[in-house]
Design a protein around this motif. Structure first.
Motif, PDB file in Angstrom:
ATOM      1  N   ARG A 145      58.049 -22.713  30.820  1.00 52.20           N
ATOM      2  CA  ARG A 145      58.265 -23.419  29.757  1.00 52.20           C
ATOM      3  C   ARG A 145      57.815 -22.221  28.351  1.00 52.20           C
ATOM      4  N   LEU A 146      56.870 -21.520  28.616  1.00 51.63           N
ATOM      5  CA  LEU A 146      56.386 -20.298  27.740  1.00 51.63           C
ATOM      6  C   LEU A 146      57.442 -19.343  27.620  1.00 51.63           C
ATOM      7  N   ARG A 147      57.855 -18.857  28.793  1.00 54.91           N
ATOM      8  CA  ARG A 147      59.095 -17.911  28.897  1.00 54.91           C
ATOM      9  C   ARG A 147      60.343 -18.309  28.246  1.00 54.91           C
ATOM     10  N   GLU A 148      60.530 -19.814  28.449  1.00 51.06           N
ATOM     11  CA  GLU A 148      61.837 -20.194  27.650  1.00 51.06           C
ATOM     12  C   GLU A 148      61.759 -20.290  26.249  1.00 51.06           C
ATOM     13  N   LEU A 149      60.471 -20.840  25.592  1.00 52.76           N
ATOM     14  CA  LEU A 149      60.063 -20.676  24.265  1.00 52.76           C
ATOM     15  C   LEU A 149      60.206 -19.052  23.597  1.00 52.76           C
ATOM     16  N   ARG A 150      59.481 -18.179  24.191  1.00 49.90           N
ATOM     17  CA  ARG A 150      59.713 -16.790  23.904  1.00 49.90           C
ATOM     18  C   ARG A 150      61.053 -16.181  23.736  1.00 49.90           C
ATOM     19  N   GLU A 151      61.814 -16.384  24.740  1.00 52.12           N
ATOM     20  CA  GLU A 151      63.232 -16.060  24.898  1.00 52.12           C
ATOM     21  C   GLU A 151      64.085 -16.558  23.829  1.00 52.12           C
ATOM     22  N   ALA A 152      63.845 -17.985  23.547  1.00 59.48           N
ATOM     23  CA  ALA A 152      64.563 -18.515  22.577  1.00 59.48           C
ATOM     24  C   ALA A 152      64.489 -17.984  21.159  1.00 59.48           C
ATOM     25  N   ARG A 153      63.218 -17.414  20.812  1.00 60.91           N
ATOM     26  CA  ARG A 153      62.743 -16.631  19.832  1.00 60.91           C
ATOM     27  C   ARG A 153      63.390 -15.297  19.658  1.00 60.91           C
ATOM     28  N   GLY A 154      63.694 -14.824  20.825  1.00 63.57           N
ATOM     29  CA  GLY A 154      64.132 -13.405  21.100  1.00 63.57           C
ATOM     30  C   GLY A 154      63.115 -12.444  20.813  1.00 63.57           C
ATOM     31  N   LEU A 155      61.812 -12.738  21.245  1.00 64.25           N
ATOM     32  CA  LEU A 155      60.829 -11.993  21.315  1.00 64.25           C
ATOM     33  C   LEU A 155      60.596 -11.303  22.631  1.00 64.25           C
ATOM     34  N   SER A 156      59.988 -10.158  22.917  1.00 66.53           N
ATOM     35  CA  SER A 156      59.880  -9.616  24.190  1.00 66.53           C
ATOM     36  C   SER A 156      58.379  -9.900  24.499  1.00 66.53           C
ATOM     37  N   LEU A 157      58.181  -9.674  25.782  1.00 62.85           N
ATOM     38  CA  LEU A 157      56.655  -9.798  26.263  1.00 62.85           C
ATOM     39  C   LEU A 157      55.680  -9.428  25.536  1.00 62.85           C
ATOM     40  N   SER A 158      55.920  -7.925  25.819  1.00 63.07           N
ATOM     41  CA  SER A 158      55.088  -7.036  24.772  1.00 63.07           C
ATOM     42  C   SER A 158      54.607  -7.682  23.461  1.00 63.07           C
ATOM     43  N   GLU A 159      55.662  -8.043  22.644  1.00 59.63           N
ATOM     44  CA  GLU A 159      55.539  -8.377  21.288  1.00 59.63           C
ATOM     45  C   GLU A 159      54.778  -9.766  21.151  1.00 59.63           C
ATOM     46  N   VAL A 160      54.862 -10.532  21.969  1.00 61.78           N
ATOM     47  CA  VAL A 160      54.001 -11.652  22.049  1.00 61.78           C
ATOM     48  C   VAL A 160      52.875 -11.409  22.571  1.00 61.78           C
ATOM     49  N   ALA A 161      52.521 -10.862  23.796  1.00 65.51           N
ATOM     50  CA  ALA A 161      51.307 -10.141  23.908  1.00 65.51           C
ATOM     51  C   ALA A 161      50.391  -9.943  22.990  1.00 65.51           C
ATOM     52  N   ARG A 162      50.869  -8.924  22.248  1.00 61.40           N
ATOM     53  CA  ARG A 162      50.312  -8.175  21.264  1.00 61.40           C
ATOM     54  C   ARG A 162      49.725  -9.081  20.140  1.00 61.40           C
ATOM     55  N   ARG A 163      50.973  -9.935  19.445  1.00 64.02           N
ATOM     56  CA  ARG A 163      50.668 -10.570  18.443  1.00 64.02           C
ATOM     57  C   ARG A 163      49.553 -11.637  18.606  1.00 64.02           C
ATOM     58  N   ALA A 164      49.574 -12.252  20.215  1.00 66.02           N
ATOM     59  CA  ALA A 164      48.449 -13.168  20.658  1.00 66.02           C
ATOM     60  C   ALA A 164      47.215 -12.714  20.896  1.00 66.02           C
ATOM     61  N   GLY A 165      46.990 -11.238  21.089  1.00 66.04           N
ATOM     62  CA  GLY A 165      46.159 -10.455  21.438  1.00 66.04           C
ATOM     63  C   GLY A 165      45.574 -10.658  22.744  1.00 66.04           C
ATOM     64  N   ILE A 166      46.401 -10.654  23.668  1.00 67.82           N
ATOM     65  CA  ILE A 166      46.208 -10.821  25.089  1.00 67.82           C
ATOM     66  C   ILE A 166      46.962  -9.773  25.555  1.00 67.82           C
ATOM     67  N   GLY A 167      46.632  -9.431  26.804  1.00 63.86           N
ATOM     68  CA  GLY A 167      47.358  -8.125  27.607  1.00 63.86           C
ATOM     69  C   GLY A 167      48.595  -8.663  28.240  1.00 63.86           C
ATOM     70  N   LYS A 168      49.440  -7.653  28.191  1.00 67.18           N
ATOM     71  CA  LYS A 168      51.108  -7.996  28.528  1.00 67.18           C
ATOM     72  C   LYS A 168      50.906  -8.382  30.114  1.00 67.18           C
ATOM     73  N   ALA A 169      50.273  -8.018  30.821  1.00 68.22           N
ATOM     74  CA  ALA A 169      50.066  -8.589  32.297  1.00 68.22           C
ATOM     75  C   ALA A 169      49.466  -9.903  32.344  1.00 68.22           C
ATOM     76  N   THR A 170      48.777 -10.078  31.388  1.00 67.11           N
ATOM     77  CA  THR A 170      48.251 -11.841  31.311  1.00 67.11           C
ATOM     78  C   THR A 170      49.297 -12.599  30.919  1.00 67.11           C
ATOM     79  N   LEU A 171      50.266 -12.224  30.071  1.00 64.51           N
ATOM     80  CA  LEU A 171      51.276 -13.208  29.572  1.00 64.51           C
ATOM     81  C   LEU A 171      52.256 -13.193  30.640  1.00 64.51           C
TER      82      LEU A 171
END
Length: 174
Positions: free
Chosen positions: A10-36
């Motif tokens: 569901r998180l992946r679906e929400l992220r992709e629906a907004r056209g955001l990369s994994l790296s961008e969401v992780a950076r904005r959320a203050g978590i590691g890309k590997a965590t996300l």
């Protein structure tokens, strides 16, 4: 504790629906890309704090990530929250949670998206909750409300677990 089965996809679906990369969401959320990445693939078990950080950056309420798993229990450093119901009205989502805050513990919650408010009613125990710079003390039978678009805390004061309900009001982003 959470089971990551439905939350990750569901998180992946929400992220992709907004056209955001994994790296961008992780950076904005203050978590590691590997965590996300681990959350999205179900390899990692999400904490309440991490889910709030990610959903805030996606501009959705927490319940959007829990949609695949109704009555999902999510735990953080001190708080265990169970989604009881989601209410939709034009322009706003309301989420009703049952909260348990373990005795003698404190949890910090990141700021939610602009305009989010939290209304909390304590049924048992004593809780210090609200904006991190000015939390309020509330006991059994008491009620407190605050703007949750700033960092905020939940702290069980004393030797008793806190039992409470939490109503989160999230305006829809335009």
């Amino acid at each position: 504790m959470t089971t990551p089965g439905g939350i990750g996809p569901r998180l992946r679906e929400l992220r992709e629906a907004r056209g955001l990369s994994l790296s961008e969401v992780a950076r904005r959320a203050g978590i590691g890309k590997a965590t996300l990445s681990g959350l999205e693939t179900g390899v990692r078990n999400p904490t309440l704090e991490t889910l709030y950080a990610v959903t805030a950056q996606l501009g959705v309420p927490l319940s959007a990530a829990l949609a695949a798993d109704p009555a999902q229990e999510v735990s953080g450093a001190a708080v265990t929250a169970t989604l009881l119901r989601t209410f939709e009205e034009p322009g706003v989502t309301f989420e009703l949670y049952r909260l348990v805050v373990a005795a003698g513990t404190r949890q910090s919650s990141p700021a939610h998206q602009p305009g989010v408010t939290e209304d909390l009613t304590v049924f048992a125990g004593v809780l210090r909750a609200g904006p991190a710079d000015a939390p309020l003390l509330v006991g059994a039978g008491g009620y407190v409300s605050w703007r949750a678009d700033v960092p905020h805390v939940y702290e069980a004061v004393g030797g008793t677990d806190v039992q409470a309900s939490l109503l989160i009001r999230t305006p829809h982003l335009r």
